[in-house]
Design a protein around this motif. Structure first.
Motif, PDB file in Angstrom:
ATOM      1  N   THR A   1      -6.774  10.724  19.398  1.00  0.00           N
ATOM      2  CA  THR A   1      -7.226  12.024  18.906  1.00  0.00           C
ATOM      3  C   THR A   1      -7.732  11.828  17.489  1.00  0.00           C
TER       4      THR A   1
ATOM      5  N   ARG B   1       0.114   6.603  21.272  1.00  0.00           N
ATOM      6  CA  ARG B   1      -0.703   7.710  20.788  1.00  0.00           C
ATOM      7  C   ARG B   1      -1.201   7.399  19.375  1.00  0.00           C
TER       8      ARG B   1
ATOM      9  N   TRP C   1      -5.947  12.989  11.040  1.00  0.00           N
ATOM     10  CA  TRP C   1      -6.239  14.344  10.569  1.00  0.00           C
ATOM     11  C   TRP C   1      -6.251  14.332   9.037  1.00  0.00           C
TER      12      TRP C   1
ATOM     13  N   ARG D   1      -3.463   9.284  16.272  1.00  0.00           N
ATOM     14  CA  ARG D   1      -4.070  10.561  15.854  1.00  0.00           C
ATOM     15  C   ARG D   1      -4.440  10.492  14.384  1.00  0.00           C
TER      16      ARG D   1
END
Length: 486
Positions: A359, A396, A400, A398
């Motif tokens: 992500t 995972r 941001w 990610r």
């Protein structure tokens, strides 16, 4: 190991010769005679070439000053190979770091020639450190300098170990598209020869205008930009079987070989009806074989393009990994940095059939920094995650952006990266030590054993922070780095 020693006892006066030998060490050269007399109890040790002073992973019990000769510092890998780290020359002082840190030696030390050393026992060393401020300051200053150099060497060794671990996988990654392109090129050559032979047959037959129109229509259909709708495996199998049976009923050669290629471009018996009506006997087989060679050739060209694209992606990933952050201020794309590392580690993930959930924030700011080693952060975190998960496990990743409030009331933009896995977790008794310098549960030289200590050091260089949480089934590492550092 044979040795001769001459000790300076507590009640003896240190000779001028011993003071001269102590002052030969650069770290003690500026001290006064009274300060050097704090080293009473030091032994003069004579050792032959090849004598071992320190063994890797063992506790150190002495502090040494090299008066004559040389001392080799080296690592021994699990397979017995040796790698030189440094060579201590006359005047060098060593052994204080593991004594002060109370950690095992991370290196081996042996005499490179017949040598004379001044040796102080562990008990004498600690007495010296508590009672002689002048000598203590000199030893601590030397230790700080050595720690800095050792960490620099360790960073480089860690990067080389990481690249060495990834090299075999990269060769595999490059070999796959290379082999695929070579096979496709070989098949493409065969198709071109087949097209040439069939074209000669058509020339000899002098095709009618209807036959030419049918072939041109089929060619346009086969080369159309608009692809047919994607069928699932069962639908495709049924379509291929139905077309093969229809072709066999028309006495077409290699019907079962032609059917999958024709179905792949959306052709069925209705599309091919014009060819059956216009071409009689063997000419019908030749017409479909020509069409099959044309379609197959275009698909092979696509395979070659995809293979070359894969090689290009790998080369780009390796260049991005190897050359990012070379000591000058630059703008780095963190998402691209992580993607490059994932490409390089892809072979390890495929071996364990690991699922990677990515992500990536589309609005992630660029990282403006003069620091380097960014890819080593992701390599170590991802490599540890790969080792932690079981077969068919999940990782995972990610990214941001956050706005962090500083103590002075200002705020700054931070780039955040999370790497998580569903492995067994980090044992509680190990968690307080995982970022300690030189702490590792892996043998020296295996994989990226000293990775987390290096990760924290690189994150510190970027002015960021790293935190983790771990329970069985979920371990998360979160790295926060300021997008621009003053």
């Amino acid at each position: 190991m044979s040795e001769q020693t001459q000790a300076v006892g507590k009640n003896e006066t240190m000779s001028a010769e011993m003071i001269r030998k102590l002052r030969s060490a650069p770290i003690l050269s500026s001290l006064k005679d009274d300060e050097l007399r704090c080293l009473e109890g030091v032994e003069e040790v004579h050792l032959p070439k090849g004598a071992t002073l320190v063994r890797q992973s063992e506790m150190v019990h002495n502090f040494w000053i090299l008066v004559e000769g040389e001392v080799e510092i080296f690592w021994v890998y699990p397979d017995g190979r040796e790698t030189s780290v440094a060579c201590m020359s006359k005047g060098s002082a060593f052994g204080e770091l593991p004594l002060l840190a109370n950690i095992p030696s991370v290196v081996n030390a042996r005499t490179g020639s017949d040598s004379t050393l001044l040796q102080l026992s562990e008990e004498g060393f600690w007495k010296l450190m508590t009672t002689c401020p002048g000598v203590r300051k000199a030893i601590l200053s030397n230790m700080a300098d050595r720690v800095q150099k050792m960490q620099s060497v360790t960073v480089q060794q860690e990067k080389m170990a990481s690249l060495g671990t990834l090299a075999a996988g990269l060769m595999h990654e490059l070999n796959n598209p290379g082999a695929a392109a070579r096979r496709a090129a070989s098949q493409l050559r065969q198709n071109l020869l087949r097209l040439h032979q069939i074209s000669l047959k058509f020339k000899q037959c002098d095709l009618t205008s209807e036959q030419k129109k049918c072939m041109f229509d089929l060619q346009d259909h086969a080369l159309a930009d608009q692809r047919p709708h994607t069928m699932n495996s069962l639908e495709q199998s049924d379509a291929e079987e139905r077309l093969a049976e229809w072709l066999e009923s028309a006495n077409v050669e290699n019907a079962w070989k032609l059917a999958p290629t024709l179905v792949s471009v959306g052709m069925d018996e209705h599309e091919l009806m014009c060819a059956r009506d216009e071409f009689q006997g063997d000419m019908f087989s030749d017409a479909l074989s020509w069409l099959d060679a044309l379609v197959s050739s275009m698909q092979l060209v696509g395979t070659i393009e995809e293979s070359i694209g894969r090689v290009t992606d790998l080369v780009h990933a390796v260049k991005s990994y190897a050359y990012e952050g070379k000591g000058k201020k630059q703008s780095l794309d963190v998402n691209e940095s992580i993607r490059a590392t994932l490409v390089i580690l892809a072979h390890k993930m495929r071996e364990k059939e690991i699922v990677v959930e990515k992500t990536f924030a589309q609005d992630l700011p660029a990282l403006e920094s003069e620091a380097f080693g960014l890819n080593q952060i992701w390599t170590n975190l991802l490599d540890n995650a790969i080792d932690a998960v079981s077969a068919k496990g999940k990782i995972r990743v990610r990214t941001w952006a956050e706005t962090a409030q500083l103590n002075n009331g200002n705020s700054r933009k931070e780039i955040c990266v999370m790497v998580a896995d569903d492995g067994g977790g980090i044992p509680l008794d190990v968690q307080p030590q995982i970022f300690d310098p030189f702490y590792t549960t892996k043998p020296v030289g295996v994989g990226t054993g000293i990775g987390l200590g290096i990760v924290q050091r690189i994150v510190d260089q970027y002015g960021g922070s790293i935190h983790f949480s771990s329970v069985p089934g979920n371990t998360e590492f979160v790295v926060r780095i300021p997008a621009a550092r003053q």
